[in-house]
Scaffold this motif. Structure first.
Motif, short mmCIF file in Angstrom:
data_model
loop_
_atom_site.label_atom_id
_atom_site.label_comp_id
_atom_site.label_asym_id
_atom_site.label_seq_id
_atom_site.Cartn_x
_atom_site.Cartn_y
_atom_site.Cartn_z
N SER A 137 0.84 -1.20 0.00
CA SER A 137 0.00 0.00 0.00
C SER A 137 0.88 1.25 0.00
CB SER A 137 -0.89 -0.02 1.25
OG SER A 137 -1.49 1.24 1.47
N PRO A 138 0.41 2.36 -0.58
CA PRO A 138 1.21 3.59 -0.56
C PRO A 138 1.30 4.23 0.82
CG PRO A 138 -0.92 3.97 -1.60
CD PRO A 138 -0.79 2.49 -1.41
N SER A 139 0.50 3.76 1.78
CA SER A 139 0.53 4.32 3.13
C SER A 139 0.48 3.20 4.17
CB SER A 139 -0.65 5.28 3.34
OG SER A 139 -1.88 4.59 3.17
N ALA B 39 11.29 -13.11 10.37
CA ALA B 39 11.75 -13.66 9.09
C ALA B 39 11.82 -12.56 8.04
CB ALA B 39 10.80 -14.76 8.63
N PRO B 40 12.87 -12.57 7.21
CA PRO B 40 12.97 -11.55 6.17
C PRO B 40 11.93 -11.77 5.07
CG PRO B 40 14.73 -13.15 5.95
CD PRO B 40 14.03 -13.48 7.23
N VAL B 41 11.52 -10.68 4.47
CA VAL B 41 10.59 -10.74 3.35
C VAL B 41 11.32 -11.32 2.15
CG1 VAL B 41 9.14 -9.38 1.80
CG2 VAL B 41 9.31 -8.76 4.23
N MET B 42 10.79 -12.39 1.60
CA MET B 42 11.40 -13.01 0.42
C MET B 42 10.95 -12.33 -0.85
SD MET B 42 11.00 -16.93 -1.00
CE MET B 42 12.23 -17.74 0.03
N LEU B 43 9.65 -12.09 -0.97
CA LEU B 43 9.06 -11.59 -2.20
C LEU B 43 8.06 -10.50 -1.91
CD1 LEU B 43 8.04 -15.09 -3.66
CD2 LEU B 43 10.24 -13.96 -3.95
N MET B 44 8.02 -9.49 -2.77
CA MET B 44 6.96 -8.49 -2.74
C MET B 44 6.24 -8.55 -4.08
SD MET B 44 8.73 -5.13 -1.05
CE MET B 44 9.35 -5.13 0.64
N ARG B 45 4.94 -8.72 -4.03
CA ARG B 45 4.18 -8.79 -5.27
C ARG B 45 3.98 -7.38 -5.83
NH1 ARG B 45 -0.79 -12.12 -3.17
NH2 ARG B 45 -0.31 -10.76 -1.42
N VAL B 46 4.39 -7.19 -7.06
CA VAL B 46 4.28 -5.90 -7.74
C VAL B 46 3.69 -6.14 -9.12
CG1 VAL B 46 5.49 -3.84 -8.53
CG2 VAL B 46 6.31 -5.06 -6.50
N GLY C 21 8.36 0.77 6.37
CA GLY C 21 7.94 0.79 4.98
C GLY C 21 9.07 0.40 4.04
N HIS C 22 8.83 0.59 2.75
CA HIS C 22 9.79 0.23 1.70
C HIS C 22 9.48 1.10 0.50
CE1 HIS C 22 11.47 -2.26 -1.61
NE2 HIS C 22 12.36 -2.63 -0.71
N GLU C 23 10.44 1.24 -0.39
CA GLU C 23 10.21 2.08 -1.57
C GLU C 23 9.05 1.59 -2.42
OE1 GLU C 23 13.53 0.10 -4.56
OE2 GLU C 23 14.14 1.66 -3.16
N THR D 207 0.36 -4.94 3.77
CA THR D 207 -1.03 -5.13 4.16
C THR D 207 -1.16 -6.52 4.80
OG1 THR D 207 -1.63 -6.14 2.07
CG2 THR D 207 -1.76 -3.72 2.20
N LEU D 208 -2.34 -6.81 5.35
CA LEU D 208 -2.57 -8.15 5.89
C LEU D 208 -2.46 -9.19 4.78
CD1 LEU D 208 -5.46 -7.89 8.52
CD2 LEU D 208 -3.07 -8.57 8.91
N ASP D 209 -2.84 -8.82 3.57
CA ASP D 209 -2.71 -9.74 2.45
C ASP D 209 -1.23 -10.03 2.18
OD1 ASP D 209 -3.92 -11.25 0.28
OD2 ASP D 209 -2.99 -9.79 -1.05
#
Length: 403
Positions: free
Chosen positions: A3-5, A234-241, A261-263, A268-270
């Motif tokens: 999410s942007p926020s 645990a580190p985030v492996m993947l971000m869906r974009v 946050g991240h760039e 989100t919960l999803d």
């Protein structure tokens, strides 16, 4: 999708785990997931994942869901059943149907935990798998072996009585080395050389990102708290974009993503639910308990693994023995995967737990054929201090016959 926020806090995560992941039910259902190494037709090539799935998709008589893993492994995921016998019967029907369908294309299925016939190509082109491979390539090259060459049996069991969830969570973790040793079936590396481990599959898992593969249970913490802590650390492996997946350039624990946050956005919960699908501990909670430690086995033995695991977790008499015996191996997980029953202490613990399970198989609704197979397995392997990997190691020509 990010999410942007800012959208969630760690408090939201804890509530989600309590309400969704550990929303215990009192039933004792059994679910089975089997993952098979696929062998290409003689002189031919393995069909594509879409072609493999099309060959098997039915619907199957037992209503299993069919998926194809990155290296072309075929997975059948059965629905939950009340009782081992019903679950095994439905899955056996689906396995037989899948074998018949694949045979028409010259494809066979092999019951072994790690394919020793060479590193398999990644045939699945899903963006998730490409990103996952990129993630493992940064530090854990055995991640490719895990994705492409391994196959397992997963036993899914209900959380059970809400008052006993924490007890069952710990018992499931304590049983991990028992089940790993009893059913180890992968003594070779992808190039066919002996590794010195009865379960080379679990050795591969041990060598990749421990922040997402180590056990999740922690002394002094409830199951829900332990799992929440594990997932946030645990580190985030993947971000869906969009239609793809991005791999963070630097390690980003999920908790830090929430706070900083991240760039690409805020989680989100999803995104958290998707993050949970990239965590691979030996026991994973998903509204039920996934027992993920058993190597794939031939057709005659996988029902035994399902029945014994279920009895040790669910049958009161067998569970009592498990609670007494299995904790003695808490510091010997690696030894159980490497030495299996050849180690005297491990062999004795497995023998006592397996014997207790045999006496309780009927309690968890096991059918007569599986009970007979379990008795045979006990005499052939457990009572002799052996496991299926010992057969393969003694006579590698068995490899082509394991189905």
């Amino acid at each position: 999708m990010p999410s942007p926020s800012r959208r969630i806090t760690t408090r939201d995560i804890r509530r989600h785990v309590d309400e969704q992941v550990f929303s215990a039910r009192g039933t004792h259902r059994v679910g089975i997931e089997l993952e098979w190494i696929t062998n290409e037709p003689p002189g031919g090539t393995l069909p594509s994942p879409a072609e493999l799935q099309a060959l098997v998709d039915g619907p199957l008589p037992g209503e299993s869901r069919v998926t194809v893993e990155p290296g072309g492994q075929l997975e059948l995921s059965g629905p939950a059943h009340l009782g081992v016998g019903s679950a095994v019967s439905a899955m056996a029907a689906d396995v037989a149907d899948a074998r018949r369908s694949l045979a028409r294309a010259g494809v066979t299925l092999r019951g072994i935990g790690l394919d020793p016939d060479g590193m398999r190509a990644r045939v699945a082109t899903d963006p998730r798998y490409a990103a996952m491979e990129s993630y493992f390539d940064t530090r854990w090259p055995d991640g490719r072996t895990m994705m492409r060459n391994t196959a397992s049996i997963q036993v899914n069991l209900d959380l059970g009585d809400p008052a006993l969830v924490d007890v069952r969570w710990q018992r499931a973790h304590d049983l991990t080395p028992v089940l790993a040793a009893a059913f180890a079936n992968s003594p070779f590396a992808p190039d066919g050389t002996p590794t010195g481990w009865r379960s080379s599959r679990l050795a591969v898992w041990r060598s990749i990102d421990p922040r997402r593969t180590r056990p999740a249970a922690r002394d002094g913490l409830s199951a829900a708290t332990a799992w929440t802590t594990y997932a946030l650390e645990a580190p985030v492996m993947l971000m869906r974009v969009g239609d793809g997946c991005a791999v963070p350039r630097r390690p980003l624990p999920f908790a830090r993503w929430i706070h900083e946050g991240h760039e690409l956005g805020w989680p989100t919960l999803d995104d958290f639910e998707y993050h949970l699908t990239t965590l691979f501990p030996p026991v994973r909670p998903r509204g039920w308990l996934e027992l993920r430690t058993i190597d794939m086995l031939p057709d005659e033995w996988w029902p035994v693994a399902v029945a014994v695991a279920t009895a040790l977790l669910d049958a009161p008499d067998a569970a009592e023995v498990a609670d007494r015996e299995a904790p003695t191996l808490r510091l010997r997980w690696a030894d159980a995967e490497r030495l299996a029953l050849s180690d005297p202490e491990i062999g004795e613990v497995v023998e006592r737990c397996f014997a207790a399970a045999l006496h309780s198989l009927a309690t968890v609704g096991t059918d007569a054929a599986t009970i007979a197979a379990a008795e045979t397995y006990y005499e052939r392997y457990v009572a002799q201090g052996r496991c299926p990997a010992d057969d393969l190691h003694a006579d590698p020509t068995w490899l082509r016959a394991v189905t």
